[in-house]
Design an enzyme around this catalytic site. Structure first.
Site, PDB file in Angstrom:
ATOM      1  N   HIS A   1       0.857  -1.186   0.000  1.00  0.00           N
ATOM      2  CA  HIS A   1       0.000   0.000   0.000  1.00  0.00           C
ATOM      3  C   HIS A   1       0.892   1.235   0.000  1.00  0.00           C
ATOM      4  O   HIS A   1       1.950   1.233   0.619  1.00  0.00           O
ATOM      5  CB  HIS A   1      -0.901   0.006   1.246  1.00  0.00           C
ATOM      6  CG  HIS A   1      -2.071   0.923   1.103  1.00  0.00           C
ATOM      7  ND1 HIS A   1      -1.991   2.252   1.394  1.00  0.00           N
ATOM      8  CD2 HIS A   1      -3.334   0.697   0.662  1.00  0.00           C
ATOM      9  CE1 HIS A   1      -3.169   2.810   1.145  1.00  0.00           C
ATOM     10  NE2 HIS A   1      -3.996   1.899   0.702  1.00  0.00           N
TER      11      HIS A   1
ATOM     12  N   GLU B   1      -7.841  -5.139  -0.073  1.00  0.00           N
ATOM     13  CA  GLU B   1      -8.384  -5.901  -1.191  1.00  0.00           C
ATOM     14  C   GLU B   1      -8.342  -7.402  -0.965  1.00  0.00           C
ATOM     15  O   GLU B   1      -9.151  -8.144  -1.510  1.00  0.00           O
ATOM     16  CB  GLU B   1      -7.629  -5.561  -2.483  1.00  0.00           C
ATOM     17  CG  GLU B   1      -7.585  -4.099  -2.821  1.00  0.00           C
ATOM     18  CD  GLU B   1      -8.926  -3.541  -3.259  1.00  0.00           C
ATOM     19  OE1 GLU B   1      -9.957  -4.026  -2.767  1.00  0.00           O
ATOM     20  OE2 GLU B   1      -8.932  -2.625  -4.083  1.00  0.00           O
TER      21      GLU B   1
HETATM   22  N1  ACO Z   1       3.870  -7.676  -4.704  1.00  0.00           N
HETATM   23  C1  ACO Z   1       5.187  -7.697  -4.991  1.00  0.00           C
HETATM   24  N2  ACO Z   1       5.986  -6.611  -4.915  1.00  0.00           N
HETATM   25  C2  ACO Z   1       5.405  -5.465  -4.560  1.00  0.00           C
HETATM   26  C3  ACO Z   1       4.042  -5.367  -4.251  1.00  0.00           C
HETATM   27  C4  ACO Z   1       3.262  -6.542  -4.325  1.00  0.00           C
HETATM   28  N3  ACO Z   1       1.967  -6.523  -4.056  1.00  0.00           N
HETATM   29  N4  ACO Z   1       3.749  -4.083  -3.914  1.00  0.00           N
HETATM   30  C5  ACO Z   1       4.886  -3.397  -4.020  1.00  0.00           C
HETATM   31  N5  ACO Z   1       5.890  -4.218  -4.406  1.00  0.00           N
HETATM   32  C6  ACO Z   1       7.297  -3.869  -4.598  1.00  0.00           C
HETATM   33  C7  ACO Z   1       7.507  -3.108  -5.900  1.00  0.00           C
HETATM   34  O1  ACO Z   1       7.784  -3.991  -6.968  1.00  0.00           O
HETATM   35  C8  ACO Z   1       8.672  -2.241  -5.546  1.00  0.00           C
HETATM   36  O2  ACO Z   1       9.825  -3.030  -5.591  1.00  0.00           O
HETATM   37  P1  ACO Z   1      11.226  -2.418  -6.122  1.00  0.00           P
HETATM   38  O3  ACO Z   1      11.462  -1.203  -5.275  1.00  0.00           O
HETATM   39  O4  ACO Z   1      12.185  -3.528  -5.951  1.00  0.00           O
HETATM   40  O5  ACO Z   1      10.956  -2.043  -7.560  1.00  0.00           O
HETATM   41  C9  ACO Z   1       8.434  -1.882  -4.076  1.00  0.00           C
HETATM   42  O6  ACO Z   1       7.642  -2.958  -3.561  1.00  0.00           O
HETATM   43  C10 ACO Z   1       7.694  -0.573  -3.870  1.00  0.00           C
HETATM   44  O7  ACO Z   1       6.561  -0.552  -4.727  1.00  0.00           O
HETATM   45  P2  ACO Z   1       5.879   0.765  -5.299  1.00  0.00           P
HETATM   46  O8  ACO Z   1       5.126   0.437  -6.535  1.00  0.00           O
HETATM   47  O9  ACO Z   1       6.864   1.888  -5.339  1.00  0.00           O
HETATM   48  O10 ACO Z   1       4.874   1.116  -4.150  1.00  0.00           O
HETATM   49  P3  ACO Z   1       3.627   2.016  -4.318  1.00  0.00           P
HETATM   50  O11 ACO Z   1       3.471   2.733  -3.041  1.00  0.00           O
HETATM   51  O12 ACO Z   1       3.637   2.869  -5.533  1.00  0.00           O
HETATM   52  O13 ACO Z   1       2.518   0.904  -4.586  1.00  0.00           O
HETATM   53  C11 ACO Z   1       0.638  -0.425  -4.624  1.00  0.00           C
HETATM   54  C12 ACO Z   1       1.437   0.607  -3.815  1.00  0.00           C
HETATM   55  C13 ACO Z   1       0.355   0.115  -6.027  1.00  0.00           C
HETATM   56  C14 ACO Z   1      -0.692  -0.705  -3.931  1.00  0.00           C
HETATM   57  C15 ACO Z   1       1.470  -1.728  -4.738  1.00  0.00           C
HETATM   58  O14 ACO Z   1       1.792  -2.204  -3.456  1.00  0.00           O
HETATM   59  C16 ACO Z   1       0.771  -2.816  -5.560  1.00  0.00           C
HETATM   60  O15 ACO Z   1       0.844  -2.789  -6.792  1.00  0.00           O
HETATM   61  N6  ACO Z   1       0.087  -3.790  -4.887  1.00  0.00           N
HETATM   62  C17 ACO Z   1      -0.658  -4.810  -5.584  1.00  0.00           C
HETATM   63  C18 ACO Z   1      -1.988  -4.253  -6.079  1.00  0.00           C
HETATM   64  C19 ACO Z   1      -2.985  -4.037  -4.953  1.00  0.00           C
HETATM   65  O16 ACO Z   1      -3.148  -4.865  -4.062  1.00  0.00           O
HETATM   66  N7  ACO Z   1      -3.669  -2.877  -5.041  1.00  0.00           N
HETATM   67  C20 ACO Z   1      -4.726  -2.495  -4.071  1.00  0.00           C
HETATM   68  C21 ACO Z   1      -4.253  -1.387  -3.204  1.00  0.00           C
HETATM   69  S1  ACO Z   1      -5.435  -0.931  -1.981  1.00  0.00           S
HETATM   70  C22 ACO Z   1      -6.545   0.086  -2.811  1.00  0.00           C
HETATM   71  O17 ACO Z   1      -6.269   0.694  -3.808  1.00  0.00           O
HETATM   72  C23 ACO Z   1      -7.906   0.186  -2.252  1.00  0.00           C
END
Ligand code: ACO
Length: 378
Positions: free
Chosen positions: A257, A315
């Protein structure tokens, strides 16, 4: 006034406005909705009480609630042209979120968009009808007329199935709708506020918000999260499956998140609702599998992404609760919208009353000094 420029991609950490609607504390893992902790209010209130709370900053009295329910029930029927649009959308098999966006724009026919409270009521009342009517049309069934005797949550289930739902299903749905109704300046809420910050109308703001919510990394995660659990299938398969996905650089849906760096408090509320719902049902094995997949996913995310604190988000348990209620994955994100429209309208009303034009800057990274070349010479 000269302001310092700060470069924050994605506006991460930037405060763009004040709100009294919800406070998200990502470090403590706490969500306050209009003064109440989410776990205090979501499992107890009805969705109508929650919307009233956001719009009026207090819970309604019994009389006010009864009046509000009647008012919303009177606005559930869609303009005929919206039903026609849904029919055409179903012929093209458009995704439910697209159909919702199209029909939501037509709600200008049910309320004057410039009358923000009236438009808010029309939007909240009709979202459930749009999703249910479209879902049935898409599946070759005749839409079910809304039942004014039923609560918002009960009527949504009734319009989906054509049968009066059990109390347990209605309670679980109310808890879900209340849990996700508002959550600070998430992308869709921010979109709605940005649109009305130009003094545009609230229906335009909400239509834009639907577009933002449609994206898979905002509102589209619960479907894939449930698909993941079904694909994993057994507890023994959880570790190899998840490891495989992480080795391939995939994101595990339902984890991570932007704001929460600890467990999302909404996941706990929905886990509570799911535990109650699944306890004596025939799907208690699914609940046990979900718990196991969650444990393994968190352990492996720490192994593959050390220090990122990737925890369960809302989620993951949304998927379980909505599946338990009997909804199909294709209407998980639209059901999120059925709830979040309460938050979007509350934010839009708040911004229309006291907000400034939202207008950040961009860091220009393009070319400079180019000279015009006529089309013949290009
Ligand atoms: N699985 C694997 N790796 C992940 C995940 C995940 N669910 N979430 C983040 N990471 C990793 C990224 O690949 C990144 O790795 P890196 O730095 O080695 O490249 C690091 O963690 C940071 O990720 P960011 O994308 O910079 O984090 P951000 O704050 O932008 O993303 C997000 C948050 C978009 C929710 C992300 O965690 C994600 O894509 N999760 C999966 C989708 C999801 O569950 N979305 C629902 C969110 S809740 C809502 O909207 C109501």
């Amino acid at each position: 006034m000269v302001l310092d420029k700060i470069n924050r991609p994605g506006l991460q950490g930037v405060i763009a406005a004040q709100t009294r609607l919800s406070r998200v504390d990502g470090q403590a893992g706490e969500l306050i909705i209009a003064g109440y902790r989410v776990d205090e209010i979501a499992p107890r209130a009805t969705f109508e009480e929650m919307v009233y709370l956001l719009w009026h900053d207090r819970l309604p009295t019994e009389k006010e609630l009864a009046g509000f329910q009647v008012e919303l029930a009177g606005l559930r029927t869609l303009p005929p042209v919206a039903m026609q649009a849904l029919k055409q959308a179903a012929e093209k098999k458009l995704p439910v979120m697209d159909a919702l966006r199209m029909a939501a724009g037509l709600l200008s026919l049910n309320a004057d968009p410039e009358d923000a409270p009236a438009a808010s009521r029309a939007l909240v009342a009709a979202f459930a009808t749009i999703v249910a009517a479209y879902w049935r049309t898409l599946n070759g069934d005749k839409p079910v007329e809304p039942n004014p005797e039923l609560s918002h949550a009960a009527n949504y289930l009734y319009m989906l199935d054509g049968e009066a739902p059990s109390e347990g299903r209605v309670r679980a749905l109310d808890t879900y709708l209340n849990t996700v109704i508002d959550h600070g300046f998430n992308a869709s809420t921010f979109t709605a506020r940005t649109i009305v910050s130009t003094q545009s109308d609230i229906i335009s703001g909400v239509v834009g918000a639907i577009g933002a919510l449609k994206g898979p990394i905002h509102g589209g995660a619960p479907g894939p999260a449930l698909d993941m659990v079904f694909e994993i299938g057994t507890a023994e398969n959880a570790e190899p499956w998840l490891r495989n996905a992480l080795e391939a650089g995939e994101r595990l849906m339902g984890f991570g998140h932007r704001v929460y760096k600890v467990r999302d408090p909404r996941a706990d509320v929905l886990n509570g609702a799911a535990a109650e719902f699944f306890q004596d049902g025939d799907q208690s094995d699914l609940y046990a599998l979900v718990r196991h997949v969650e444990k393994e996913a968190i352990r492996l995310l720490e192994e593959y992404k050390p220090g990122r604190n990737l925890q369960t988000n809302v989620e993951f348990y949304t998927a379980l609760v909505l599946h338990g209620i009997g909804l199909k994955t294709d209407i998980f994100a639209p059901t999120f919208a059925v709830s979040r429209v309460g938050g979007w309208t509350a934010h839009a009303l708040e911004h229309l009353a006291e907000g400034r034009l939202i207008r950040p800057l961009a860091d220009y990274a393009g070319a400079n000094g180019r000279k015009w070349v006529s089309i013949e010479e290009r």
